[in-house]
Design an enzyme around this catalytic site. Structure first.
Site, PDB file in Angstrom:
ATOM      1  CE  LYS A   1      -3.795  -2.371   2.336  1.00 35.57           C
ATOM      2  NZ  LYS A   1      -4.621  -2.586   3.537  1.00 35.57           N
TER       3      LYS A   1
ATOM      4  CD  GLN B   1      -3.438  -4.078   6.716  1.00 36.07           C
ATOM      5  OE1 GLN B   1      -3.613  -3.050   6.070  1.00 36.07           O
ATOM      6  NE2 GLN B   1      -3.771  -5.272   6.240  1.00 36.07           N
TER       7      GLN B   1
ATOM      8  CG  ASP C   1      -9.590  -0.090   4.751  1.00 40.25           C
ATOM      9  OD1 ASP C   1      -9.372  -0.512   3.596  1.00 40.25           O
ATOM     10  OD2 ASP C   1      -8.871  -0.332   5.723  1.00 40.25           O
TER      11      ASP C   1
END
Ligand code: GUN
Length: 286
Positions: free
Chosen positions: A53, A97, A120
């Site tokens: 990422k 995460q 997200d």
């Protein structure tokens, strides 16, 4: 029938070129899009995903900020950091995460992220938006699948789509996004009895179960489009999806490989969401 390969790496590369242009336009107006990434603990798979990422951010000109915490950190410390990031003008996206260690209440953490920076798409507000078809940020993996289908010119309207896997990150949002596009959607999961009786009806089969070789040719309708979201590391080190790729390729009309299918799209849609967030900030200012 031998399936045509759906090349996610190629599609992702094209979208990343568009990302670069959008970033340049933002920079010209004084905004550098910024993504903050919070990592708790030392999960090796998470470390690989996060590295990808951050690399992708650098590649298109998105600034990234990484915050590492040890696995035994108090949840309040992470929550306080998220609140600080919510208020920062140079941060347009915030990502925690997953998975988080057991002392964390996932919902508390995710819902602390400002819905406007939740790139997200895991905040309850964004999940609700998905249900009513008015999403702020679509979750990256299902968003990537929808983009792949678009690029391939595959319409889902009126099609039988079977989603295997009902996770909050992939299966459930995938089903909602496909419903929004007027597909007839069936969701199967770990408790589904006789999976094959459902998968055989699929015009489009999306598999996100995390089990190598779960889908074999007898379970697939001739000519189906097969999207493999699984990423599994075999004991011999090979990376494979959830679908018996060789076998199912003989039956499907199109299929995504692993690696090189959905994976590169997930990271790319994170960039798209972060850039979109920065663009919204600009239009708020105008
Ligand atoms: N862990 C596995 N997939 C994801 C994802 O899409 N986002 C985050 N934040 N963590 C993950």
């Amino acid at each position: 029938m031998t399936a045509k390969l759906i090349d996610g790496s190629k599609v992702a590369l094209g979208i990343r070129e568009e990302c670069k242009t959008r970033v340049e336009a933002l920079v010209a107006r004084g905004i550098v899009p910024g993504l903050a990434v919070i990592v708790v603990g030392n999960d090796p798979a998470s470390a690989v995903y996060v590295r990808n990422k951050l690399r992708a951010c650098a590649n298109v000109g998105v600034r990234s900020f990484k915050y590492d915490y040890s696995a035994d950190v108090a949840p309040d410390v992470v929550v306080a950091k998220i609140k600080e990031l919510n208020g920062r003008a140079d941060v347009h996206g915030i990502l925690v995460q997953l998975p988080l260690p057991p002392q964390f209440q996932l919902a508390q953490v995710l819902n602390t992220i400002s819905a406007e920076k939740d790139v997200d798409g895991f905040h309850l507000y964004n999940v609700g938006g998905l249900v009513v078809g008015d999403t702020v940020f679509p979750p990256c993996t299902p968003y990537g699948v929808v983009k792949l289908l678009d690029y391939e010119g595959i319409s889902v309207e009126g099609k039988n789509v079977v989603v295997v896997g009902a996770s909050n990150i992939v299966g459930k949002p995938m089903a909602l996004m496909l419903m929004q596009r007027e597909a007839t959607v069936c969701i199967c999961h770990a408790k589904t009895r006789d999976l094959a009786q459902f998968t055989i009806l699929a015009d489009i089969l999306v598999v996100a179960a995390g089990k190598p070789n779960l889908i074999v040719p007898q379970m697939v309708k001739t000519g189906a489009v097969v999207i493999d979201v699984g990423i599994n590391r075999l004991p011999d080190g090979r990376l494979v999806g959830d679908v018996d790729f060789e076998g199912v390729s003989e039956k499907a009309s199109r299929i995504t490989p692993v690696p090189g299918g959905v994976g590169p799209m997930t990271v790319t849609m994170l960039l798209v969401n972060t850039i979109a967030s920065a663009e919204r900030r600009l239009s708020d200012r105008a």
